[in-house]
Motif scaffolding. Sequence first.
Motif, mmCIF file in Angstrom:
data_model
loop_
_atom_site.group_PDB
_atom_site.id
_atom_site.type_symbol
_atom_site.label_atom_id
_atom_site.label_comp_id
_atom_site.label_asym_id
_atom_site.label_seq_id
_atom_site.Cartn_x
_atom_site.Cartn_y
_atom_site.Cartn_z
ATOM 1 N N GLN A 260 -3.856 4.955 0.130
ATOM 2 C CA GLN A 260 -2.929 4.282 1.050
ATOM 3 C C GLN A 260 -3.306 4.514 2.507
ATOM 4 O O GLN A 260 -3.162 3.618 3.339
ATOM 5 C CB GLN A 260 -1.504 4.768 0.776
ATOM 6 N N THR B 103 -2.655 9.317 -1.894
ATOM 7 C CA THR B 103 -2.499 9.456 -0.438
ATOM 8 C C THR B 103 -3.727 8.930 0.284
ATOM 9 O O THR B 103 -3.618 8.233 1.307
ATOM 10 C CB THR B 103 -2.249 10.931 -0.074
ATOM 11 N N VAL C 3 3.185 5.773 3.954
ATOM 12 C CA VAL C 3 2.582 6.196 2.688
ATOM 13 C C VAL C 3 3.698 6.457 1.686
ATOM 14 O O VAL C 3 4.544 7.329 1.893
ATOM 15 C CB VAL C 3 1.720 7.456 2.884
#
Length: 631
Positions: free
Chosen positions: A339, A336, A379
């Motif tokens: 990105q 996470t 994402v």
Amino acid sequence: MPFDAKRVVVALAAFVATVAAPVQAKTVKPPLHGQHWVAVTGKPLAATAGARIFMQGGNAVDAACAMIAATSTMWDVLSWGGETQALIYNPNTRKVIGVNALGVAPTGATPEFYRSKGYEYPPEFGPLAAVTPGTPGGIMVMLAEYGKLSLAEVLAPAIEMADGYPIEAQTADLIEKWKDELRKWPDSRRTFLVHEGKDGKPLPGFARVGPEAGEIFRQPDLAVTLRKLVDTEAKARKAGKDRKQAIMAAYDRFYKGDIAKEYARGSQELGGLHTPEDLANWQIHLEEPVHTNYKGIEVYKLTHWVQGPSMLQALNILENFDLKAMGYNSTRYIHTLYQTMSLAFADRDFYYGDSRFPPEEPIKGLLSKDYARERAKLVKDDRNDPDIRPGDPYPFQGGTNPFKTQLEAWHTVKAGKDKSKPNQWSPTALAEFDRTFRLGTTSVEAVDKEGWVVSVTPSGGWLPATIAGKTGIGMSQRMQSFVLDPNDNPFNVVAPGKRPRATLTPSMALKDGKPYLAFAVQGGDTQEQNLLQFFLNVVEFGMTPQEAAEGANITTYQLRDSFGAHESIPGRLTLADSVPDWVRNELIKKGYKLEFSANNSGPITAIQIDAKHGTFWGAAAYHGEDYGIAW
């Protein structure tokens, strides 16, 4: 063995704690504690310079200026011809001030000029790489506006060092490494290659042409320049000028007097473009920084003439995820974070530039929470997207994007480049990419009991610097952060009088309206990555500043290098050695090409203001030679 539910719960809780919140871990460096002041910067001697100023009655601004001057004199990956960017919390107004002391492109610096010289981007070395000096003006204006002491008092440590100081191994080794480049510039050669014979070899009794570690390194030309500033201040005071006016008289001598003329002459003699008018017309700007609220904490950054807002964009995106539940450096957390940074950096690479030149950057849209929510939807859970592109923030500020055609054609890896994966790079090319990607600077943090808080990332003029004439001043290399093609970034095309979009990014955070954190780091395009993770380490995972500074960070290369050939390597990810095998394997399945490092935190420096106890926590990562002193 009988089933013991209580024991299982306790064991599970202990395991979750180790994953989610590694609190009070043992650190390599001890945390600094202070009651009256803290001074942290890139070299121990420079931190001592800040401590000296505090002990003379100076405030945090005085101390920060002394540390900038000292690190510039020590060539701590910067020098006096570089640039200074700062955030200052003023306890009298309770506001954060931005200091924009970044130089500008000189007369004649156009895309056509650089293309005529065969450049795809402005060069890395030499006078054609240099914007006008910003650090001297930054120091003097900060001091005049917010300090307490005189210029003579604040520059005293730097002048002593210019007269001679024991050079440390890191800088001595850099001089030796870059000796061939330094030989190209007569005044650089004279200053640095102090043991070079007429045949280009070391003099008898020496193993190298540059200074040896521990040797007294002298810079008489620089000492003369700094004394000219102090003498001008003294004459102005004698003539009846007040403290501020006297400091600004020294400012005028640097930018409009004999120092400016010699700097321009030295540049032109070596083929540079600088004119006395370029220095005279340059101005420092005191401006309002940008900020965002992350879970009740106001985080401040300089605006889009540096990369600072990209961290604010990342925080806005990350608010849409439960990071603590993911666990510190878990697969999902790293994925996470990677990105999210790619999304923010793609916007940085397309939209950021000098706000004083048209077109106007869409900063309001970029920092919109609604825009962040839309970006967060990109994402992907299952894999990394190697071609995350800039978004369109204009609708989020009620406008229409004037560069839709360029935006649609923009890719992470530029057209015509086929080196999108690390295994397509030769070892030599990859080493060069990494060198420019992490190009250094230093950082300066200072705080005092009066309430002044300062965070600075001065930079530019690092070795191998071109010294301009007899000034002793190393010229900046910041021109290389410009682009020549508006399709790369329509907001950051080189032009005379324009500031390049820099990587330098001091940081500050307020909690309940009061100073909470001051933090910065060196390292080119890794800066905002390290600072984002430092902040999350403190806020999400409960680490102390020293723990957070030494935390096991990740590094992404899925952004365009701000230096060199401005290239990108999507999917390449550097992790700390401590990341476990199962996380590594899961990341590989998501499309990452992994590399590992024993220490990947970057040389973070920070100060936390402990409102509960009325004290300060200082931190300096063990990555480099950063050091702090507190009292």
